[in-house]
Design an enzyme around this catalytic site. Structure first.
Site, PDB file in Angstrom:
ATOM      1  N   CYS A   1      -9.954 -16.998   1.542  1.00 23.46           N
ATOM      2  CA  CYS A   1     -11.387 -17.231   1.386  1.00 23.46           C
ATOM      3  C   CYS A   1     -12.222 -16.125   2.002  1.00 23.46           C
ATOM      4  O   CYS A   1     -13.253 -15.730   1.458  1.00 23.46           O
ATOM      5  CB  CYS A   1     -11.768 -18.573   1.998  1.00 23.46           C
ATOM      6  SG  CYS A   1     -11.317 -18.712   3.755  1.00 23.46           S
ATOM      7  N   TYR A  26       0.839  -1.194   0.000  1.00 24.33           N
ATOM      8  CA  TYR A  26       0.000   0.000   0.000  1.00 24.33           C
ATOM      9  C   TYR A  26       0.877   1.248   0.000  1.00 24.33           C
ATOM     10  O   TYR A  26       2.098   1.160  -0.072  1.00 24.33           O
ATOM     11  CB  TYR A  26      -0.975  -0.047   1.178  1.00 24.33           C
ATOM     12  CG  TYR A  26      -1.894  -1.253   1.112  1.00 24.33           C
ATOM     13  CD1 TYR A  26      -2.608  -1.546  -0.049  1.00 24.33           C
ATOM     14  CD2 TYR A  26      -2.010  -2.125   2.183  1.00 24.33           C
ATOM     15  CE1 TYR A  26      -3.433  -2.663  -0.127  1.00 24.33           C
ATOM     16  CE2 TYR A  26      -2.829  -3.248   2.112  1.00 24.33           C
ATOM     17  CZ  TYR A  26      -3.536  -3.511   0.957  1.00 24.33           C
ATOM     18  OH  TYR A  26      -4.338  -4.626   0.878  1.00 24.33           O
TER      19      TYR A  26
END
Length: 353
Positions: free
Chosen positions: A338, A169
Site C-alpha cells: 500500500c 535490480y
C-alpha cells in the site's frame, strides 16, 4: 545473551539496538530532480526520535536512467548531497546510525525513465521494450557511478552505504542465469555472474575510509537458496561488512521451503539459513510485526538484526514501546504494498507523515 534492545558495534560504529529500518522508497515525495524534500526529512527524523538503531535510507539512484520512477531520490548529481546530508544529520542527532542504499534499477526502469533499459543481456520485457545489453565499457562506467555515489554518501555524513543487490535490480540481474545470458567474463558460471559485484566491491574498498560500513542487500534465493548462500560467502570474502537478506530472482518452484512449523516467512528463513554460513552480521526482513517476534529472533541468535518495515511506518516508536512492554500500533494490512502503490501519507494509522 543478545537482545533486540542490546547494542552492537560494527566497524567502530555503536548501533544502539538491533532494530533496522529497511529501505522503503517514498514515491512522489521528490520530483525529476531527485532531491530530498522536507517530507523526507520529517519522515526520517521521526524514526530517529523513535530510537531506531540503524536506518537504511531508501533506494537512491546512482543514475538518472537507472531510476525506479521519475520521483525517486538520486545521488547522480552533487547538488543532491545537501538534502541527503540533512537526512543523515537528523538521524545522527538522535543517535541512529545510517546507511544510504545506492541503487540501479536495470531492466526495472519504467518507460517514463528509460525507453531502452540497461541490463546484463538483451531480452524483451513484458511491456514490449527490449533491454540494452551492457558493453564492458558501460559496465565499468556504472561501477564508477556506484563509487561516486558512495563517496557522496560519505561526504553527506552517512555511516556507510548499502548496495542494492536484491529484488531483481541490476546487480541481481547479473547474478541470476534467468536474466544474465552473457557469454563473456560476466556471464555463464556462478563465478562470472558474480564478477560485476566483485569488481564493484574491490573498487569501493580501495577508495572508501576504513571505518565506512559497506552493507549489501542480497537476494538470498538467487537463483536457489543453496547458490544464494554460496554467493553470500563470496560477498563476505570480498569485504562486505553487513549482509541484509531479502528476495531475489528465481523460479517459483525453487523458492525456499521452510518447515511447516516455522513461524516466519520464507524470506526470513532464507536469512536465518544464510547466517549459519557467515561470520559477518546478518539482517533478516519480511513480515516481522511485533517486538516480541523480533526479540525471539535475536535472543535465539537466528540473526544479528531484524528489519521492520510496515511496523515502523505505522508506529515510529515501535522499539521504545517494545522495551517498555507497551503494545505497538499495528499495520492493518489494508492492501499489498500500500505504501508504494498509493500515497503513504494516506495510511489510516496516520503516523508516517
Amino acid at each position: 545473551m543478545p537482545s533486540l534492545y542490546s547494542e552492537y558495534t560494527l566497524k567502530e560504529h555503536l548501533i544502539p539496538n538491533r532494530l533496522v529500518m529497511p529501505p522503503m522508497v517514498c514515491f512522489n515525495w521528490s520530483d525529476d530532480t531527485g532531491r530530498v524534500s522536507d517530507e523526507h526529512i520529517r519522515h526520517y527524523e521521526k524514526r530517529g526520535i523513535g530510537q531506531v538503531g540503524l536506518v537504511v535510507v531508501e533506494a537512491t539512484a546512482i543514475s538518472k536512467i537507472g531510476r525506479l520512477a521519475p520521483s525517486q531520490l538520486g545521488i547522480w548529481d552533487h547538488k543532491q548531497v545537501e538534502g541527503l546530508s540533512k537526512i543523515a544529520g537528523v538521524l545522527g542527532s538522535r543517535g541512529s546510525k545510517s546507511l544510504l542504499q545506492i541503487h540501479h534499477a536495470g531492466d526495472k526502469a519504467p518507460k517514463s525513465v528509460a525507453s531502452e533499459p540497461l541490463a546484463p543481456s538483451r531480452y524483451e520485457l513484458p511491456d514490449g521494450r527490449i533491454t540494452k545489453a551492457l558493453t564492458r565499457g558501460e559496465i565499468k562506467g556504472i561501477q564508477k557511478e556506484f563509487l561516486v555515489a558512495a563517496l557522496r554518501a560519505e561526504e553527506a555524513g552517512y555511516d556507510g552505504i548499502e548496495i542494492h543487490g536484491a529484488h531483481g535490480y541490476l546487480i541481481n540481474q547479473f547474478l541470476s542465469p534467468l536474466t544474465n545470458h552473457r557469454e563473456d567474463a560476466y556471464g555463464g558460471s556462478p563465478e562470472n555472474r558474480l564478477r560485476f559485484a566483485k569488481e564493484l566491491l574491490t573498487l569501493l574498498k580501495g577508495n572508501l575510509p576504513e571505518n565506512f560500513i559497506i552493507g549489501y542487500r542480497h537476494g538470498g534465493n538467487t537463483p536457489t537458496l543453496a547458490e544464494g548462500i554460496e554467493i553470500s560467502r563470496e560477498l563476505e570474502q570480498m569485504g562486505v561488512d553487513l549482509l541484509h537478506i531479502s528476495a531475489g530472482i528465481a523460479e517459483e518452484k525453487d523458492l525456499p521451503k521452510p518447515p511447516e512449523s516455522f513461524p516466519y516467512s520464507w524470506i526470513v528463513y532464507t536469512g536465518m539459513e544464510t547466517k549459519k554460513a557467515l561470520n559477518i552480521p546478518v539482517v533478516v526482513v519480511n513480515g516481522i510485526r511485533t517486538p516480541e517476534e523480533g526479540e525471539a529472533i535475536i535472543k535465539k541468535e537466528l540473526s544479528d538484526f531484524v528489519a521492520v518495515g510496515r511496523g515502523l511506518l505505522v508506529d515510529s516508536k515501535w522499539i521504545i514501546k517494545g522495551e517498555q512492554g507497551q503494545p505497538v500500533n499495528p499495520c492493518l494490512r489494508c492492501k499489498p504494498r500500500c505504501f508504494y502503490l498509493t500515497d503513504g501519507r494516506k495510511c489510516p494509522q496516520n503516523s508516517i507523515a
